[in-house]
Design a protein around this motif. Sequence first.
Motif, PDB file in Angstrom:
ATOM      1  N   GLU A  14     -12.430   2.398  -4.568  1.00 55.19           N
ATOM      2  CA  GLU A  14     -12.345   0.607  -3.886  1.00 55.19           C
ATOM      3  C   GLU A  14     -10.918  -0.106  -4.028  1.00 55.19           C
ATOM      4  OE1 GLU A  14     -14.662  -3.806  -2.853  1.00 55.19           O
ATOM      5  OE2 GLU A  14     -15.821  -1.475  -2.423  1.00 55.19           O
ATOM      6  N   LEU A  15     -11.258  -0.118  -5.401  1.00 54.40           N
ATOM      7  CA  LEU A  15      -9.948  -0.472  -6.453  1.00 54.40           C
ATOM      8  C   LEU A  15      -8.737  -0.287  -5.807  1.00 54.40           C
ATOM      9  CD1 LEU A  15     -11.203  -1.529  -9.154  1.00 54.40           C
ATOM     10  CD2 LEU A  15     -10.576  -2.977  -7.663  1.00 54.40           C
ATOM     11  N   GLU A  17      -7.350   2.023  -3.040  1.00 52.58           N
ATOM     12  CA  GLU A  17      -8.031   2.061  -2.410  1.00 52.58           C
ATOM     13  C   GLU A  17      -6.634   1.124  -1.975  1.00 52.58           C
ATOM     14  OE1 GLU A  17     -11.003   2.735  -0.149  1.00 52.58           O
ATOM     15  OE2 GLU A  17     -11.476   4.933  -0.565  1.00 52.58           O
ATOM     16  N   GLN A  18      -7.414  -0.321  -1.981  1.00 52.99           N
ATOM     17  CA  GLN A  18      -6.752  -2.131  -2.334  1.00 52.99           C
ATOM     18  C   GLN A  18      -5.845  -1.682  -2.771  1.00 52.99           C
ATOM     19  OE1 GLN A  18      -9.137  -4.495  -3.970  1.00 52.99           O
ATOM     20  NE2 GLN A  18     -10.960  -4.330  -2.890  1.00 52.99           N
TER      21      GLN A  18
END
Length: 79
Positions: A14-15, A17-18
Amino acid sequence: MNKERRKQIATAVELLEQAAVILEECYEAEQEYYDNMPESLQQGEKGQAAEDAATALSEAKDACEAAAEQAQAASSGGM
């Protein structure tokens, strides 16, 4: 792979992708900056620096996306 590691990997994915989204936004801004420069500046040191920065940002975004995919694959394959 245990549940806790899969959860940690999901957080990392997730990080990453951010980070890729942020880097894409920065790339677009830097590319727009370069594109809006007068041609004389584009061909000079300032233009080269902007072009190099845009390229580096694009490559960093691609690396984040690739790392996210690899981490996801590791998490899926480790079940």
